[in-house]
Structures are given as C-alpha cells and as structure tokens.
Design an enzyme around this catalytic site. Structure first.
Site, short mmCIF file in Angstrom:
data_model
loop_
_atom_site.label_atom_id
_atom_site.label_comp_id
_atom_site.label_asym_id
_atom_site.label_seq_id
_atom_site.Cartn_x
_atom_site.Cartn_y
_atom_site.Cartn_z
N GLU A 75 0.89 -1.12 -0.12
CA GLU A 75 -0.06 0.13 0.00
C GLU A 75 0.78 1.08 0.03
O GLU A 75 0.42 2.27 -0.08
CB GLU A 75 -1.17 -0.03 1.27
CG GLU A 75 -2.05 -0.92 1.22
CD GLU A 75 -2.87 -0.93 2.38
OE1 GLU A 75 -3.12 0.25 2.78
OE2 GLU A 75 -3.38 -1.93 3.00
N CYS A 107 -4.04 -4.78 2.24
CA CYS A 107 -3.17 -5.61 3.11
C CYS A 107 -3.03 -7.10 2.39
O CYS A 107 -2.48 -8.08 2.83
CB CYS A 107 -3.79 -5.53 4.28
SG CYS A 107 -3.67 -4.18 5.15
N ARG A 193 -16.52 1.50 12.54
CA ARG A 193 -17.14 0.02 12.94
C ARG A 193 -17.41 -1.15 11.73
O ARG A 193 -17.09 -2.13 11.76
CB ARG A 193 -18.18 0.14 13.54
CG ARG A 193 -18.02 0.75 14.87
CD ARG A 193 -19.37 1.01 15.90
NE ARG A 193 -19.75 -0.15 16.40
CZ ARG A 193 -19.35 -0.23 17.71
NH1 ARG A 193 -18.42 0.49 18.33
NH2 ARG A 193 -19.73 -1.26 18.35
N HIS A 228 -4.82 -12.21 8.78
CA HIS A 228 -4.42 -10.65 8.78
C HIS A 228 -4.66 -10.46 10.08
O HIS A 228 -5.54 -10.51 10.73
CB HIS A 228 -5.02 -10.10 7.68
CG HIS A 228 -4.77 -8.80 7.66
ND1 HIS A 228 -3.50 -8.20 7.47
CD2 HIS A 228 -5.56 -7.81 7.69
CE1 HIS A 228 -3.81 -6.98 7.67
NE2 HIS A 228 -4.85 -6.39 7.51
N SER A 290 -8.82 -4.72 2.21
CA SER A 290 -9.99 -3.93 2.42
C SER A 290 -10.36 -3.62 0.81
O SER A 290 -9.27 -3.64 -0.11
CB SER A 290 -9.67 -2.62 2.96
OG SER A 290 -9.40 -2.78 4.45
#
Ligand SMILES: [Zn+2]
Lengths: 344, 146
Positions: A75, A107, A193, A228, A290
């Site tokens: 990243e 990631c 969240r 992860h 993500s």
C-alpha cells in the site's frame, strides 16, 4: 501445485510503544499493539522488500537467472507511477528476463503475489518466482490506526519443489468500501466499525471455509493458522470462530510486537509460523485486503524444511523472531521525525 | 542535481556492489573502472565484472552533526570508510547502530537504503516536495543487524 522454496523476512529495528503514543495525545486507542515497528527515515517499501528478498534468496543455492518473476504487493509503493519492483529486481540481480509488476489490493496484495507466482510456476511459464508483501504503513495522527500500523516485508520464493507445498489456494472478493486511500492523499481513511463484520470477518471466514470445505479439512488438521492482523482482536476472534485454539494462532500472531504491517502482516505471520513448524505440519494462511477480499492457502510443510533451516542458520541469515527481539525503542518525537511528520 | 541517466548507469554497482577486477594484476575495483590504474594499457579489454560480497570492516568513522541537505532526518549519522573483503575501500553511512556500538574494526554488511530524494527528501512531506526521483544505494549495518 507449486511449493515455497525459500522465504525471508525483514522488520525494521525501531519501535514506538502504544503507551507513548497515548501519552502524547492524551487518549488511549490501543488495539492490542504493545509496540509497532518503525522504519528509519532512509527505509521504505523498496528497501524493506529488497532486504527480505535477499534473506530469502541467500537461504538457497540457486542460479538467479532462473528467477523469472517478481511481484510486490504494497500500500506504500514510493512512487504513484514507476514500479517498486524494478529497483528491487535490479538490486537482486534478476533483470532483465523477468515478468514483473507491482500489485495493489490493500493488505492482501502480497498473498496475491504468491497466487500469481504459483500459477506461473504451475503453468510452466517460469521455473521460479518471487512474491513479496512489504509496507511502510501509513496512518494519520490521533487515530486508532496510529496505534496499530507497523512496517516490514516478507518474501517467498515459489517453485515446483520446495520446503512447503501449496496444497490449495482460494480467493474471495466483493466490493466493500471499508478502508481506502484516494490518489495524492497521504493517509488512508476507514469506515470505523464497518471494517469489522461485513468486511474483515465476512471475507476471512468465507474464504477459509471455502478452502477447507473444498479440501475436506478442519481446524484440527492444521498445526498453525495465520490470519491478517489489523489489531489483536480480529485475528483472535476469527480464529476462534473457525475452530482454532489459541496455541494454533500464537506463533504467527505478531501484531502485539510489530503492529499491522499491512501487505506484510499475514505474510510475516506465516514466516514466524513456518519457523516454528516441523515436517508433516499443515498451516492455514488467510490474508485480508480492504475493498475487499481474502486469499486462503492450505500449506504442507515437507521434510526439506529441516535442511533449509540448517543452511539458513549456518549462513547467519536472520529469522523473524530475531528481527522481533532486536529493537530500539524511540520516543514520540524521534518517531515523528523518522515518519516525516515535521516540516523542515 | 543528479540526473536520472547517471542514476540509471550506476545502478548495478550502487544497488548490489558490482565491481570489476583487472585480470592482469588481480586488483579489484569498486566502483568499477574502465582501465586498471596500475596496468594501464595492458588492462584494456581485460577488466572483468565481479560481484562483491558487500561485507567488510570499519577502517575509520566520524559522526556527522552538520548534515548534507536531505539528511536532516538521519542526523546525527555515522560516516565510515569501510574496507570491503575483496579489497576496495568505500565511504558510506552506517545505519541502525547506536553511536556507542560501532568501533574501528567492526564487521559490517551492506543494506539497500534511500540515499537521497531530488528536491530535498522527506517523502512524507518532511523536508522535500516529494516530486523528485528517489536514489537508492548501499549503506552498511553492523554484521548481525540485518
Ligand atoms: Zn591491473
């Protein structure tokens, strides 16, 4: 299927403690990370990827001309346009007869590099390929992320016959905007969240279950499992949910010591789990990126790992635990300086 | 300013210690030389590339408190003369080590690091504008530290 022929890791020596970050900001947003790994000001994804790859290639006797692919997932590629992999390949001396590209999938870009390399090996296109996950993890200040982000790199040499056989691999992908960084932005943004249930937990769980049901394996068939590690809670809970016991997770759970090294996070965890493995062990690896997706691998440690380890030790090549143990703890001001947070 | 073409030309030696050797007198050179200064004309066409180990020993060192532009974030830093195992001497930074750890005679090994960024450095907005080319090259760490 293809096999891991060698692997190498690199973790920078500097650390900052979570307590020091909370002392400065007056808020404690720690997420199970005691210390996080900080690169020196002259280190970045390219230099860390190179060091881990050198450790990887020096652990085996191989004609470097046979390494015909290099993929780096990160990243934090230093350039928006101009690949990291060209510098790394030149530093390793494996140019120019080479398939190469930088990868980006948050990631999980490093584990996807393993998928690409093993596919190229399996197809017969290449004899050996190098897959690297590396990151100098960015985070804005006074954010949960600042307490969590670490740095490091892990490299895997993939070939036909090696020390850890890839028995199966799976990917699971959906469009889920839980965490992102727009072009030109220095630091990523995240959906709070929302990063949990529909993002991390759904993808990691579904991908692992898909792999295990295909292979007819269960949690008890694995010696170790590595997930992860964005914080301590997520990999611990997802492991428990999938039926793994704490002792299966512990060797590969590095986030308390080094933080979340983004694309290197689960891969560094895998190097530590492999360092602890014996012939006949099975290891499960599930990454998460993500955006969102997961890659899952069922790995089988074969007899060759014993000889590999002897050679690696005899050449003085450092393993992951040595990088974790040797550290220099910085205060917040030097950490801020090393991270380029001051204008000069 | 160092142009991209020079950076490109010197990359193999700066990234991975590619030196050369005079096959007449066996002297090893780093950075590589066109001809051997000892054998002169006799060495023409007889210089051979050689991959150096990147391992060596600290001959002498100094601590720099007044940094060159672009090295502010590293200051104070150690600048050393290192004698490579194959013979040549190079001047380079030693990183990682605390000032108290380094000694004359310390064994060191090479690592790849960022040497500078054009227009100042500081990729995160530290001291530069982050628009220039980044130059990578060798530095050293104490043996056993990388
Ligand atoms: Zn000569």
């Amino acid at each position: 299927m293809a096999s891991i022929v060698s692997y190498g890791s690199y973790i920078p020596r500097f650390r900052v403690e979570g307590g020091e970050i909370s002392r400065v900001w007056g808020r404690d947003l720690r997420v199970g990370v005691m210390t996080k790994a900080i690169p020196g000001p002259d280190e970045d994804t390219i230099t860390m990827a190179t060091e881990s790859a050198r450790n990887c290639l020096r652990s085996v006797d191989l004609d470097l001309g046979k390494v015909r692919a290099l993929y780096i997932g990160s990243e934090s590629h230093p350039y928006a346009v101009k690949p990291s992999g060209t510098v790394v390949a030149e530093a390793l001396g494996i140019t120019p007869d080479l398939y190469m590209a930088d990868l980006e999938f948050a990631c999980k870009a490093g584990s996807t590099a393993i998928i690409i390399c093993s596919s190229q090996v399996d197809s017969g296109l290449i004899e050996y390929g190098l897959a690297i996950g590396a990151d100098k993890a960015q985070s804005s200040t006074v954010d949960e992320l600042e307490f969590a982000t670490g740095s490091g790199a892990a490299s895997f040499l993939i070939g036909k016959k090696g020390i850890v056989d890839i028995e199966s691999m799976k990917s699971y992908t959906t469009d889920t905007p839980d965490f992102w960084r727009r072009d030109v932005q220095k630091y990523p943004s995240h959906g709070g969240r929302f990063t949990g249930e529909p993002a991390y937990f759904r993808h990691v769980t579904e991908c692992a279950e898909l792999l295990m049901s295909t292979m007819g394996t269960e949690a008890k068939d694995f010696k170790y499992a590595v997930f992860h590690q964005p914080n301590l809670k997520f990999p611990s809970s997802v492991g428990k949910k999938l039926g793994f016991k704490e002792e299966q997770l512990r060797p590969g759970l590095l986030v308390p010591e080094i933080g979340n090294a983004y694309a290197a996070s689960s891969l560094l965890g895998l190097t530590a789990a492999l360092d602890a493995s014996e012939p006949g062990d099975r290891v499960l690896l599930v990454s998460y990126g993500s955006g969102a997706g997961s890659d899952a691998f069922q790995l089988y440690v074969n007899d060759e790992i014993v000889k590999f380890r002897e050679v690696k030790n005899s050449r003085g090549i450092r393993n992951t635990s040595s990088y974790i143990e040797e550290k220099e703890v910085l205060d917040y001001s030097i950490y801020a300086k090393y991270s380029g947070r001051y204008r000069i | 300013m160092v142009g991209p073409s020079r950076i490109w030309r010197e990359a193999p030696s700066r990234y991975r210690f590619l030196g050369n050797r005079c096959t007449v007198c066996e002297e090893v050179y780093f950075p590589p030389r066109q001809i051997c200064p000892k054998c002169r004309r006799a060495s023409i066409g007889r210089m051979e590339p050689i991959q150096l180990s990147g391992n060596g020993e600290v001959v002498t060192y100094t601590v720099v408190y007044d940094p060159a532009v672009g090295h502010e974030l590293l200051t104070p830093y150690i600048l050393a003369i290192v004698k490579l195992d194959e013979g040549p001497r190079v001047t380079s930074q030693i990183v990682g080590a605390g000032l108290s750890e380094i000694m004359i005679g310390s064994r060191v090994k090479t690592v790849l690091r960022k040497l500078r960024e054009e227009k100042g450095g500081g990729e995160d907005g530290g001291s530069g504008d982050g628009s220039g080319v980044i130059t990578y090259g060798y530095k050293f760490v104490l043996d056993g530290q990388s």
